[in-house]
Design a protein around this motif. Structure first.
Motif, PDB file in Angstrom:
ATOM      1  N   VAL A   1       0.834  -1.200   0.000  1.00 62.08           N
ATOM      2  CA  VAL A   1       0.000   0.000   0.000  1.00 62.08           C
ATOM      3  C   VAL A   1       0.874   1.256   0.000  1.00 62.08           C
ATOM      4  N   ALA A   2       1.916   1.247   0.836  1.00 66.40           N
ATOM      5  CA  ALA A   2       2.804   2.409   0.910  1.00 66.40           C
ATOM      6  C   ALA A   2       3.525   2.631  -0.418  1.00 66.40           C
ATOM      7  N   GLU A   3       3.909   1.545  -1.065  1.00 64.32           N
ATOM      8  CA  GLU A   3       4.582   1.632  -2.360  1.00 64.32           C
ATOM      9  C   GLU A   3       3.669   2.272  -3.403  1.00 64.32           C
ATOM     10  N   ILE A   4       2.401   1.865  -3.418  1.00 63.81           N
ATOM     11  CA  ILE A   4       1.445   2.435  -4.373  1.00 63.81           C
ATOM     12  C   ILE A   4       1.154   3.890  -4.025  1.00 63.81           C
ATOM     13  N   ARG A   5       1.004   4.196  -2.754  1.00 65.07           N
ATOM     14  CA  ARG A   5       0.723   5.578  -2.347  1.00 65.07           C
ATOM     15  C   ARG A   5       1.840   6.516  -2.812  1.00 65.07           C
ATOM     16  N   ALA A   6       3.067   6.019  -2.783  1.00 65.69           N
ATOM     17  CA  ALA A   6       4.211   6.848  -3.181  1.00 65.69           C
ATOM     18  C   ALA A   6       4.197   7.173  -4.669  1.00 65.69           C
ATOM     19  N   THR A   7       3.453   6.398  -5.463  1.00 65.83           N
ATOM     20  CA  THR A   7       3.399   6.639  -6.911  1.00 65.83           C
ATOM     21  C   THR A   7       2.285   7.600  -7.306  1.00 65.83           C
ATOM     22  N   LEU A   8       1.425   7.970  -6.361  1.00 66.66           N
ATOM     23  CA  LEU A   8       0.284   8.826  -6.706  1.00 66.66           C
ATOM     24  C   LEU A   8       0.771  10.193  -7.187  1.00 66.66           C
ATOM     25  N   PRO A   9       0.218  10.680  -8.296  1.00 63.86           N
ATOM     26  CA  PRO A   9       0.577  12.028  -8.758  1.00 63.86           C
ATOM     27  C   PRO A   9      -0.164  13.082  -7.931  1.00 63.86           C
ATOM     28  N   GLU A  10       0.125  14.335  -8.200  1.00 65.92           N
ATOM     29  CA  GLU A  10      -0.632  15.410  -7.563  1.00 65.92           C
ATOM     30  C   GLU A  10      -2.067  15.355  -8.083  1.00 65.92           C
ATOM     31  N   LEU A  11      -3.021  15.222  -7.187  1.00 67.14           N
ATOM     32  CA  LEU A  11      -4.425  15.049  -7.560  1.00 67.14           C
ATOM     33  C   LEU A  11      -5.138  16.406  -7.650  1.00 67.14           C
ATOM     34  N   PRO A  12      -6.326  16.447  -8.253  1.00 65.92           N
ATOM     35  CA  PRO A  12      -6.976  17.738  -8.540  1.00 65.92           C
ATOM     36  C   PRO A  12      -7.123  18.672  -7.345  1.00 65.92           C
ATOM     37  N   ASP A  13      -7.558  18.152  -6.190  1.00 63.81           N
ATOM     38  CA  ASP A  13      -7.755  19.028  -5.043  1.00 63.81           C
ATOM     39  C   ASP A  13      -6.441  19.626  -4.554  1.00 63.81           C
ATOM     40  N   ALA A  14      -5.394  18.812  -4.528  1.00 64.91           N
ATOM     41  CA  ALA A  14      -4.085  19.314  -4.106  1.00 64.91           C
ATOM     42  C   ALA A  14      -3.552  20.333  -5.112  1.00 64.91           C
ATOM     43  N   LYS A  15      -3.752  20.059  -6.387  1.00 64.83           N
ATOM     44  CA  LYS A  15      -3.299  20.997  -7.424  1.00 64.83           C
ATOM     45  C   LYS A  15      -4.067  22.309  -7.322  1.00 64.83           C
ATOM     46  N   LYS A  16      -5.379  22.211  -7.079  1.00 64.42           N
ATOM     47  CA  LYS A  16      -6.191  23.424  -6.925  1.00 64.42           C
ATOM     48  C   LYS A  16      -5.681  24.271  -5.760  1.00 64.42           C
ATOM     49  N   ASP A  17      -5.401  23.625  -4.640  1.00 64.92           N
ATOM     50  CA  ASP A  17      -4.891  24.356  -3.471  1.00 64.92           C
ATOM     51  C   ASP A  17      -3.552  25.024  -3.787  1.00 64.92           C
ATOM     52  N   ARG A  18      -2.692  24.332  -4.534  1.00 63.51           N
ATOM     53  CA  ARG A  18      -1.397  24.915  -4.893  1.00 63.51           C
ATOM     54  C   ARG A  18      -1.570  26.112  -5.822  1.00 63.51           C
ATOM     55  N   PHE A  19      -2.480  25.989  -6.781  1.00 60.89           N
ATOM     56  CA  PHE A  19      -2.727  27.110  -7.687  1.00 60.89           C
ATOM     57  C   PHE A  19      -3.200  28.345  -6.911  1.00 60.89           C
ATOM     58  N   MET A  20      -3.968  28.106  -5.836  1.00 65.86           N
ATOM     59  CA  MET A  20      -4.472  29.226  -5.046  1.00 65.86           C
ATOM     60  C   MET A  20      -3.387  29.816  -4.145  1.00 65.86           C
ATOM     61  N   THR A  21      -2.696  28.959  -3.411  1.00 70.00           N
ATOM     62  CA  THR A  21      -1.745  29.448  -2.403  1.00 70.00           C
ATOM     63  C   THR A  21      -0.421  29.916  -3.001  1.00 70.00           C
ATOM     64  N   VAL A  22       0.061  29.203  -4.011  1.00 66.72           N
ATOM     65  CA  VAL A  22       1.368  29.533  -4.593  1.00 66.72           C
ATOM     66  C   VAL A  22       1.248  30.518  -5.752  1.00 66.72           C
ATOM     67  N   LEU A  23       0.238  30.319  -6.612  1.00 65.76           N
ATOM     68  CA  LEU A  23       0.113  31.152  -7.805  1.00 65.76           C
ATOM     69  C   LEU A  23      -0.853  32.319  -7.613  1.00 65.76           C
ATOM     70  N   GLY A  24      -1.599  32.296  -6.509  1.00 66.30           N
ATOM     71  CA  GLY A  24      -2.489  33.420  -6.215  1.00 66.30           C
ATOM     72  C   GLY A  24      -3.778  33.442  -7.001  1.00 66.30           C
ATOM     73  N   LEU A  25      -4.206  32.287  -7.547  1.00 67.44           N
ATOM     74  CA  LEU A  25      -5.456  32.250  -8.304  1.00 67.44           C
ATOM     75  C   LEU A  25      -6.656  32.232  -7.362  1.00 67.44           C
ATOM     76  N   SER A  26      -7.799  32.671  -7.875  1.00 68.75           N
ATOM     77  CA  SER A  26      -9.034  32.588  -7.102  1.00 68.75           C
ATOM     78  C   SER A  26      -9.479  31.134  -7.013  1.00 68.75           C
ATOM     79  N   GLU A  27     -10.367  30.839  -6.066  1.00 71.30           N
ATOM     80  CA  GLU A  27     -10.864  29.470  -5.915  1.00 71.30           C
ATOM     81  C   GLU A  27     -11.553  29.008  -7.189  1.00 71.30           C
ATOM     82  N   TYR A  28     -12.343  29.883  -7.797  1.00 73.20           N
ATOM     83  CA  TYR A  28     -13.069  29.513  -9.020  1.00 73.20           C
ATOM     84  C   TYR A  28     -12.101  29.205 -10.155  1.00 73.20           C
ATOM     85  N   ASP A  29     -11.140  30.109 -10.393  1.00 71.40           N
ATOM     86  CA  ASP A  29     -10.191  29.895 -11.484  1.00 71.40           C
ATOM     87  C   ASP A  29      -9.400  28.604 -11.286  1.00 71.40           C
ATOM     88  N   ALA A  30      -8.942  28.376 -10.049  1.00 72.08           N
ATOM     89  CA  ALA A  30      -8.167  27.169  -9.770  1.00 72.08           C
ATOM     90  C   ALA A  30      -9.015  25.918  -9.964  1.00 72.08           C
TER      91      ALA A  30
END
Length: 484
Positions: free
Chosen positions: A290-319
């Protein structure tokens, strides 16, 4: 307010993108494009004496989905035989999972169009083999293609937490997006790679328990799913309000006629006569696996959305919109890799570029295949933010890029579209407009402030749309103030 409440649980069948089938080395092919019955072997044809072998890659992919759905992965997994008789199931049973599935107790967070969010629980996700494909002929006969038989299939079952077709659509789209981000399913419903089944019932405001549900099978598009749910909810309410009852049944959806078809009255689970598959071992899923598979997971939509907001400064809607489809988020990040401004790039994609796609009738997911490559959009955004061209000119350039595939800079150079920022040239244009529009100027000075926009428009027209709008605005304001 209606006295009735919609109750929906969704079953989603997602083929895993493996090279071979679930229990044999037979290759997986495109079930639409490949010639019928060319990717078959003794096992997928149900011949006696064959022995299945579990495809580990399929299990890995399925576990990735389970983890992305926030599920628990139980240590004890077991396959079972699900017995029923149908022409596309040559063995007379399907190898599936029943009592001991691969993943349990997960959830998906969805966001509706009005911005409200909701958690939809996932009861289970279990592995099985797909069936063959039937083509019903007009003379009452049917043709069967076993290319799809035995393809690894993950069934994802939600709890009945969905209370409208809008919520069902949001859940379906979010799930399809997750599968695409993981790279385990490309989400093409037209080819049966992803299929939805909706369990639908209604509850009266005075009810304390669920009423009888019906199951709408093999919905081949999200649009069809939404229409089918709305139709079935209306049908059930109408029956109850007439004093009739709803019978548990398997339903089909006729997209052309826009109506539900009752196919058969529903079987109970015990009629499938589930029992452990004797030809397959119990699968013990170690925590290390399970740990091996978890380590292969890419950045998923919710995490990417949060990064777009916090790091890139996008609005919640745009992200949220930029991460709704993997192809769009990939395109956006490829544009950023050229050095383009994150917020400006988001605005150009979500407004101008999406508008062009809509007018052309092109799906947003196909954005990366258009003439407007990430490199070209990055070039265009930088031309605007650097002041080389203004936004109005950039809109025209973008449309030319879309049509011709020529680079923005080449178009600007060839057409002489560079923005004019020379104050002497701009002042001359403003003076010409003021001289030619004495009445408008007088009315503005007399208190009609809204006429400033008209004068500004004439100034930009005088400059053929190439003037630096901010500098023109400042010059025009200063000259009008001097005239008071």
């Amino acid at each position: 307010m209606s006295d009735w409440k919609t109750i929906v649980g969704l079953e989603v069948h997602a083929e895993m993108l493996t090279e071979s089938k679930m229990f044999s080395a037979c290759p997986v092919v495109d079930s639409v494009e490949a010639s019928p019955n060319t990717a078959v072997d003794p096992l997928s044809l149900g011949m006696p004496g064959t022995l299945p072998v579990i495809n580990k890659k399929a299990m890995d992919y399925a576990m990735m989905v389970g983890l992305a759905l926030n599920c628990e992965i139980p240590p004890f997994n077991q396959f079972a035989r699900k017995s029923y008789f149908y022409p596309d199931l040559p063995k007379g049973y399907q190898i599936s999972q029943y009592q001991y599935p691969l993943a349990v107790n997960g959830y998906i967070d969805i966001v509706l169009e009005n911005g409200t969010s909701k958690k939809i629980r996932v009861r289970r996700a279990h592995m099985e083999e797909d069936t063959g494909k039937l083509t019903h002929m007009g003379d009452g006969s049917s043709l069967v293609d076993f290319n799809r038989a035995g393809v690894p299939l993950l069934e994802i079952v939600s709890e009945p937490d969905i209370f409208s077709s809008e919520e069902a659509e949001a859940y379906a789209r979010k799930l399809r997006t997750l599968l695409r981000y993981l790279g385990v399913n490309h989400g093409d419903m037209s080819k049966g790679i992803l299929r939805f089944e909706a369990n639908v019932s209604v509850m009266h405001k005075d009810d304390t328990d669920y009423r009888t549900r019906t199951e709408i099978k093999n919905l081949n598009s999200i649009r069809s799913m939404v229409r089918a749910i709305d139709y079935e909810v209306g049908r059930q309410i109408e029956l109850y309000e007439k004093g009739d009852t709803v019978k548990q049944a398997t339903l089909g959806w006729d997209e052309n006629k826009g109506k539900i078809i009752i196919q058969r009255y529903k079987e109970r689970a015990d009629e499938y006569r589930y029992f452990p598959e004797p030809d397959l071992p119990i699968v013990m899923v170690s925590r290390e696996w399970v740990a091996e598979i978890r380590a292969t997971l890419p950045e998923l939509p919710d995490a990417k959305k949060d990064r777009f907001m916090t790091v890139l400064g996008l609005s919640e809607y745009d992200a949220r919109v930029l991460t709704a489809e993997k192809s769009i988020s990939d395109y956006y990040e490829a544009v950023l890799a050229t050095g383009a401004d994150p917020k400006a790039t988001a605005n150009w994609i979500l407004t101008s570029l999406f508008s062009i796609l809509n007018k052309a009738g092109v799906e947003r997911e196909a954005l990366g295949d258009s003439n407007v490559t990430p490199a070209y959009l990055g070039e265009l955004v930088t031309l605007v933010t650097s002041g080389a061209i203004n936004k109005g000119t950039a809109e025209k350039v973008l449309n030319t890029v879309w049509e011709t595939g020529e680079s923005p800079k080449a178009i600007v150079d060839r057409e002489g579209l560079a923005q004019v920022s020379d104050t002497s040239v701009l002042e001359k244009a403003v003076d010409a407009v003021l001289s030619a529009n004495e009445k408008v100027v007088a009315d503005y000075l007399g208190g009609k402030d809204k006429l400033f926009g008209a004068l500004m428009g004439k100034c930009m027209a005088e400059l053929k749309g190439q003037g630096n709008a901010q500098i023109v605005t400042d010059i025009l304001k200063a000259k009008l103030e001097k005239m008071r």
